[in-house]
Design an enzyme around this catalytic site. Structure first.
Site, PDB file in Angstrom:
ATOM      1  N   GLU A 165      18.377   5.985 -30.257  1.00 45.36           N
ATOM      2  CA  GLU A 165      19.176   4.815 -30.663  1.00 45.36           C
ATOM      3  C   GLU A 165      18.347   3.611 -31.097  1.00 45.36           C
ATOM      4  O   GLU A 165      18.493   2.504 -30.556  1.00 45.36           O
ATOM      5  CB  GLU A 165      20.144   4.438 -29.539  1.00 45.36           C
ATOM      6  CG  GLU A 165      21.168   5.509 -29.289  1.00 45.36           C
ATOM      7  CD  GLU A 165      22.427   5.021 -28.612  1.00 45.36           C
ATOM      8  OE1 GLU A 165      22.453   3.897 -28.099  1.00 45.36           O
ATOM      9  OE2 GLU A 165      23.430   5.770 -28.627  1.00 45.36           O
ATOM     10  N   GLU A 377      25.119  12.566 -28.238  1.00 46.34           N
ATOM     11  CA  GLU A 377      25.888  11.793 -27.249  1.00 46.34           C
ATOM     12  C   GLU A 377      27.290  11.582 -27.793  1.00 46.34           C
ATOM     13  O   GLU A 377      27.468  11.373 -29.004  1.00 46.34           O
ATOM     14  CB  GLU A 377      25.266  10.411 -26.965  1.00 46.34           C
ATOM     15  CG  GLU A 377      24.031  10.446 -26.109  1.00 46.34           C
ATOM     16  CD  GLU A 377      23.485   9.061 -25.790  1.00 46.34           C
ATOM     17  OE1 GLU A 377      24.275   8.116 -25.617  1.00 46.34           O
ATOM     18  OE2 GLU A 377      22.245   8.943 -25.717  1.00 46.34           O
TER      19      GLU A 377
HETATM   20  C1  BGP Z   1      23.994   5.019 -25.441  1.00 48.35           C
HETATM   21  C2  BGP Z   1      22.703   5.298 -24.742  1.00 48.35           C
HETATM   22  C3  BGP Z   1      22.835   5.933 -23.403  1.00 48.35           C
HETATM   23  C4  BGP Z   1      24.107   5.628 -22.648  1.00 48.35           C
HETATM   24  C5  BGP Z   1      25.330   5.413 -23.495  1.00 48.35           C
HETATM   25  C6  BGP Z   1      26.475   4.735 -22.804  1.00 48.35           C
HETATM   26  O1  BGP Z   1      23.846   3.860 -26.204  1.00 48.35           O
HETATM   27  O2  BGP Z   1      21.847   6.116 -25.511  1.00 48.35           O
HETATM   28  O3  BGP Z   1      21.648   5.708 -22.724  1.00 48.35           O
HETATM   29  O4  BGP Z   1      23.998   4.904 -21.539  1.00 48.35           O
HETATM   30  O5  BGP Z   1      25.062   4.703 -24.658  1.00 48.35           O
HETATM   31  O6  BGP Z   1      26.256   3.354 -22.742  1.00 48.35           O
HETATM   32  P1  BGP Z   1      26.561   2.493 -21.479  1.00 48.35           P
HETATM   33  O7  BGP Z   1      25.778   3.119 -20.393  1.00 48.35           O
HETATM   34  O8  BGP Z   1      26.101   1.115 -21.797  1.00 48.35           O
HETATM   35  O9  BGP Z   1      28.017   2.558 -21.278  1.00 48.35           O
END
Ligand code: BGP
Length: 485
Positions: A165, A377
Site C-alpha cells: 500500500e 486484501e
Molecule cells: C490496509 C492495510 C492493512 C490493514 C487494513 C485494514 O490498508 O494494508 O494493514 O490493517 O488496511 O485497515 P485498518 O486496520 O485501519 O482497519
C-alpha cells in the site's frame, strides 16, 4: 441455459492475509528490535503491537487452522527488524529461523506462501539514523534487505509482494511513517518518500528477476476506484484528477516505469514534486513488476473543491467507529475534494461498502495495463461479538465477501486475469487505526484493547462459510439457500 457450476479458474489461490507487526507480537523478543510501527502504536489509546495476536508463538496452531479451512495460499509479511534488528548489518539468526519454520510449515500443509517484504514497518534504528524513507540511503538498505530475503527464501517462494500500500503510505504519511516533527509542514516529503520507495521497489524487482527461477515481482497496492459526485464537467474532471494522482501515479510507475504526467506536472505546480536524480528513471524502468496485488476495501467519491475548501487538507481516519466521525477528507487544491458518496452505505468507520467497485477496478486496471492480479486484501471491519454460545455470527462479513467474490467472478468472465483471493484477515489482527475494536478475521482472537485474556482462537461463522466456498472453488457463492453457507 448454461448448467455448468460457476467456479473460479483452475489453480485459483484461496487463502487470507496478515502483516507482521499486526499479527506476530514478540516485538522485542529473540533479537528483534523495534520498528516504527511498534513505536507509533504506543500510547494511542488502543492496544500496542507488543503482543498483537501472538502469532509468533502460535503460528503452528494458526497454520493448522488455515489447513482446516482449505487454504492453498497465505499472505504474510516479513518483519525487517526481526531479520536485521538495526536495519542493516548483522542478521538475527532467530528471526531468520522463524520465517524458515513458518514457510516450511506452510509448504508441508500444501499452502503457498505469498510474502510481503515491507508492510509499513521500517526498523526504528534507520529512522533514528537517517529519518527512514526520507533519506535516499533507505533505497540501498531496502535493496540489501530484499536481496537477503530473496537469496534465503527464493528456493521456496515464487510470488513476491515488495511494498504494501504505497499509495496509503503517501496519503497517511505521518501515520505510516515515523516522521520527525521538523518535516510535518512540508508535504513535498511524502512524494520524496514515494520516489525512494519507487527506486527501492524497482531494485528489489530486478533482484527477483535475477535470482529467483520463475520468480515474479509484484506489490500490493491500496486501490480505490474514484467516482465523480455527478456528471457536472468540473466534477468529472475532479474524478480524472484523483484517478491520476491516487491510482495512475503508482501503477504507471509499476507497469510502465514512468510517472503519470498529469499528476507529476500538477505536483510541480504545487511545489510538491519529488527530486529525481539522473539515472533514477532508468532504474525504475528496469524494475517493472509482473503482477499486481490488489487491496480493495472501499471506493472513493470526489467533487471539484468548493471555494472555501480549496486548499491542501490531509486525510484523517475515523477513530471512534461512529458513522460520520471521519477525521477529515483530503483536498488537493484546484484538483479534487474527497467526499462521502451519497449513493453507497458505509461500515461504522465510514468505509464505503461497494462490491461493484471491485469489478470496476479490476476491469479498469486490466484495460490499462493488461497484467495478472490477485486480491491481496479485501474485508469488512466490524465490532464482532463473541456470543454466549462461543460463536461469532458475522453474517455481514459473509455477505460482504460473497458480493465481492461475485464481482471478481464477473470480471474474470469478461477477460480479466485474477489469480487468487487473499482477504483481510486470517485471524483478527491489530488494526492500523482502531486497535482490536475493529476486527476483520475469519478467526476470532480472544483479546481486546482492555485485556489480553487467553488469546485463544475461535472460528467465526465466516470461517465455516469460507471453508465451503474454497471446497467448491467458489461455486457456493451462487447458492441462494439461506441455510447453506
Ligand atoms: C490496509 C492495510 C492493512 C490493514 C487494513 C485494514 O490498508 O494494508 O494493514 O490493517 O488496511 O485497515 P485498518 O486496520 O485501519 O482497519
Amino acid at each position: 441455459m448454461d448448467q455448468k457450476p460457476k467456479q473460479m479458474p483452475k489453480g485459483f489461490l484461496w487463502g487470507a492475509a496478515t502483516s507482521a507487526y499486526q499479527v506476530e507480537g514478540a516485538a522485542a523478543e529473540d533479537g528483534k528490535k523495534l520498528s516504527q510501527m511498534d513505536v507509533l502504536n504506543q500510547n494511542t489509546g488502543f492496544s500496542d503491537a507488543s503482543i498483537a495476536s501472538d502469532h509468533y508463538h502460535r503460528y503452528k496452531e494458526d497454520i493448522a487452522l488455515m489447513k482446516e479451512c482449505g487454504f492453498n495460499a497465505y499472505r504474510f509479511s516479513f518483519s525487517w527488524s526481526r531479520i536485521f534488528p538495526d536495519g542493516v548489518g548483522d542478521v538475527n539468526p532467530k528471526g531468520v529461523a522463524f520465517y524458515d519454520d513458518l514457510i516450511d510449515e506452510l509448504l508441508r500443509d500444501g499452502i503457498t506462501p505469498v510474502p510481503t517484504i515491507y508492510h509499513y514497518d521500517m526498523p526504528m534504528a534507520l529512522v533514528e539514523k537517517y529519518d527512514g524513507w526520507i533519506s535516499r540511503q533507505s533505497v540501498e538498505d531496502f535493496a540489501s534487505y530484499g536481496e537477503f530475503l530473496i537469496l534465503r527464501y527464493g528456493d521456496r517462494i515464487k510470488n513476491w509482494l515488495i511494498i504494501n500500500e504505497q499509495s496509503i503510505i503517501v496519503e497517511f504519511w505521518k501515520k505510516k511513517n515515523y516522521i520527525p516533527p521538523k518535516y510535518h509542514d512540508n508535504p513535498q516529503i511524502k512524494f520524496q518518500i514515494n520516489h525512494h520507495m519507487n527506486l527501492a521497489q524497482a531494485k528489489v524487482s530486478s533482484l527477483i528477476h535475477k535470482y529467483v527461477k520463475e520468480g515474479r515481482a509484484g506489490s500490493a497496492i491500496g486501490y480505490s476506484p474514484v467516482y465523480g459526485l455527478d456528471s457536472s464537467p468540473k466534477n468529472m474532471l475532479a474524478m480524472l484528477n484523483a484517478e491520476d494522482l491516487k491510482n495512475h501515479f503508482f501503477l504507471d510507475i509499476y507497469f510502465k516505469g514512468e510517472y503519470a504526467p498529469g499528476a507529476l506536472n500538477y505536483l510541480k505546480e504545487q511545489q510538491m514534486a519529488p527530486v529525481i536524480h539522473e539515472g533514477d528513471m532508468e532504474i525504475i524502468g528496469e524494475g517493472c513488476l509482473d503482477f499486481l496485488g490488489v487491496n480493495y476495501y472501499a471506493s472513493k467519491c470526489v467533487k471539484y473543491p468548493d471555494k472555501e475548501k480549496n486548499h491542501l487538507i490531509e486525510a484523517k481516519s475515523n477513530l471512534t467507529g461512529q458513522k460520520g466521525a471521519m477525521g477529515a477528507y483530503e483536498v488537493m487544491p484546484d484538483f479534487y475534494e474527497y467526499i462521502k458518496n451519497p449513493n453507497a452505505d458505509t461500515n461504522d468507520w465510514d468505509w464505503t461498502i461497494d462490491p461493484d467497485g471491485m469489478e470496476y477496478l479490476l476491469r479498469d486496471i486490466y484495460e490499462r495495463y493488461r497484467i495478472p492480479m490477485m486480491i491481496t486484501e479485501n474485508g469488512i471491519g466490524a465490532r464482532d461479538m463473541l456470543e454466549a454460545d462461543g460463536r461469532i455470527h458475522d453474517d455481514y462479513r459473509i455477505d460482504y465477501w460473497k458480493k465481492h467474490l461475485k464481482a471478481i467472478h464477473r470480471a474474470i468472465e469478461l477477460g480479466v486475469e485474477v489469480e487468487g483471493f487473499l482477504p483481510w484477515s486470517f485471524v483478527d489482527v491489530l488494526s492500523t487505526s482502531n486497535g482490536y475494536q475493529k476486527r476483520y478475521g475469519l478467526v476470532y482472537v480472544n483479546r481486546d484493547d482492555e485485556g489480553l485474556k487467553d488469546l485463544n482462537r475461535m472460528k467465526k461463522d465466516s470461517f465455516y462459510w469460507y471453508q465451503k466456498v474454497i471446497e467448491s472453488n467458489g461455486a457456493l457463492i451462487w447458492n441462494t439457500d439461506p441455510f447453506v453457507r
